[in-house]
Design an enzyme around this catalytic site. Structure first.
Site: not given
Ligand code: MRU
Length: 369
Positions: A53-55, A90, A201, A242, A252-253
């Site tokens: 996970r993570g962009a 995703r 996370q 993201d 973002n999250k």
């Molecule tokens: O749903 P996830 O865990 O894939 O989301 C990732 C995020 O949102 C992280 O906070 C992150 O900042 C972005 S990816 C470097």
């Protein structure tokens, strides 16, 4: 970065030169498990179920997913099918589309018989590039921590949300890269780690990777950040993103927006770190970004380790209660102090981004990355 004494990336090609190995992030922080992806479907599942996970990491995993698909069938039809399957995994992180576009562009006009080695080479280049981009983000972003330290901040207290560390990328991370560089340079740094409900996370991944690397940190409930900012215990916030619009809105999250509001109210700088591959030049307004809705189990159940060492999931909600689970939110550019990129710092604005990336959608990594 280090796990114990061993340096790791989040993903690498197995000894057979074909399969792909990943760190299964759904097992952290309790178990460090490496899983082998053998097929396109394995790669798609790993992204969908958030084993990776993570962009940036999602993007590189998808690139290798195409390699695994082509190993079975390198025809045009198979390439399109694999691209479409991976693209659907995703919806929010734009690095997924970026990496798939790069791969398809590289392979489209190549005869099927010649595609496979080229695909692996391009995916490897994306992975290596991600490491260089993140390291460059760290080099630029560390100036923010150095400035606080020079004013007497000892340690420099950084609040971060979710996981935008090395686990979200191939190595170094985005938001955590400046922290790792500061740590490397001997600048005392302490990280407030938002637990980041519902998937935790922050508690499960950010705390784990900071701990493995020896960076002082404290996990806080998501609701604690505003209070700490009011009490002057946060010098700056750095989060990842993201998807960032051409005008500097950041998606973002879920919960990032509330931290930006609290930061603004308390005069705490709120920085967002990203590589160029996270910019979506086709979107002007963050409200256009598709927000992933995830299943109810992420809220209604929590997993943890029992006192006798078993990993167990338990329900925490009344069974009849409805659950809504939007996984991301948008922080408007006006609440973002600035962006930390591989090319340097800029305003979160159309002008700021255009100054760093005058070529816009044609951006490629600069020599420094
Ligand atoms: O749903 P996830 O865990 O894939 O989301 C990732 C995020 O949102 C992280 O906070 C992150 O900042 C972005 S990816 C470097």
């Amino acid at each position: 970065m280090r796990v114990g004494d061993t340096p790791y990336r989040t993903l690498w090609v197995a000894a057979d030169g074909r399969a792909v190995e990943i760190i299964d992030q759904t097992r952290l922080p309790f178990e460090f498990v490496v899983e082998t992806l053998e097929t396109l479907e394995d790669a798609a599942r790993a992204i969908r179920t958030m084993q990776v996970r993570g962009a940036p990491l999602i993007g590189v995993t998808a690139a290798y997913g195409l390699c695994l698909a082509l190993g079975q069938d390198a025809s045009d039809a198979a390439l399109t099918r694999a691209r479409d399957l991976l693209f659907e995994t995703r919806p929010t992180a734009v690095n997924l589309r970026f990496a798939l576009d790069v791969m398809v562009e590289t392979l489209r006009d190549v005869p099927p018989a010649d595609r496979l080695p080229l695909a692996y080479a391009r995916a490897a280049a994306l992975a290596d590039e991600d490491v260089a981009l993140c390291r460059a983000i760290g080099e630029h972003g560390v100036s923010l921590l150095e400035a606080v330290h020079a004013r007497g901040g000892d340690p420099v207290n950084v609040l971060t949300h979710c996981n935008a560390g090395w686990l979200a990328t191939i190595d170094w991370g985005t938001a955590l890269a400046p922290i790792y560089v500061a740590h490397e340079r001997g600048i005392p740094v302490h990280v407030w780690v938002d637990e980041t409900r519902p998937r935790n996370q922050g508690a499960s991944l950010t705390a784990w990777e900071l701990g493995e690397h020896g960076v002082p940190h404290t996990v806080i409930a998501d609701n604690a950040g505003g209070h700490l900012m009011q009490r002057g215990r946060v010098d700056l916030c750095i989060t990842g993103t993201d998807r960032t619009t051409a005008t500097g809105d950041v998606c973002n999250k879920i919960g990032t927006y509330l931290k930006a509001l609290a930061a603004r109210d308390n005069g705490v700088p709120f920085w967002v770190a990203l590589p160029y591959s996270t910019i979506d030049w086709s979107v002007e307004d963050g409200r256009e970004i598709p927000i992933e809705e995830r299943g109810p189990d992420e809220l209604s159940r929590v997993t943890g380790r029992t006192d006798d060492g078993r990993i167990e999931g338990v329900s925490i909600l009344p069974p009849a209660s409805a659950v809504a689970n939007p996984a991301f939110d948008v922080t408007p550019a006006r609440l973002v102090t600035g962006l930390v990129t591989e090319r340097g710092l800029c305003d979160a604005s159309r002008e700021g981004l255009a100054g760093l990336y005058p070529e816009g959608p044609g951006a490629v990594p600069s020599a420094s990355a």
